[in-house]
Design a protein around this motif. Sequence first.
Motif: not given
Length: 169
Positions: A13-14, A19, A23-28, A30-31, A39
């Motif tokens: 994601l990063s 990202y 941001s990638a950690r938050r997105g992961a 959330h998914l 997801m």
Amino acid sequence: MIGTEIEHLIKLLSRLPGYGPRSARRGALHLLKNRESLMRPLAQAMGIAADIIVECPDCHNLDTRAPCSIGASGGRDASVLCIVEDISDLWAIEKTGAFKGYYHVLGGTLSALDGIGPEDLAIPHLLQRASAPQVKEVIVALNATVDGQTTAHYLSDCLKSANITLTQL
């Protein structure tokens, strides 16, 4: 400690534009918290897209068919060719509904600092398309950055010998 699968998801994601690691950690997260509603459908849509979306051999747009639906649609003005840097630029112009000609996506801009030369972009194919007898005008619609202006200048030099009107936005 984060599991390797989660860490791998975060690293992937990063790599997306805009990202970073946070941001990638938050997105992961959330998914993962929304597996069934987000997801899994996202993963399925990404798999389908990876299998069926192709690059148009004419304009370099992305679509589920080649030539793309823009190039294959009737009623386009074959005398006008609009050069854009990226597919997102094509989509933005097309969304306005104001342009009725054909497009050519370069796939970036010239950049000496990044080692991107004319051979790394769809410039040879552009020169071939611009020299077609039906093309009367080429519109250079590149971003107003140093690299965009450098690329526009390079293209205008390349297209001088063609019997066309060159317009720069």
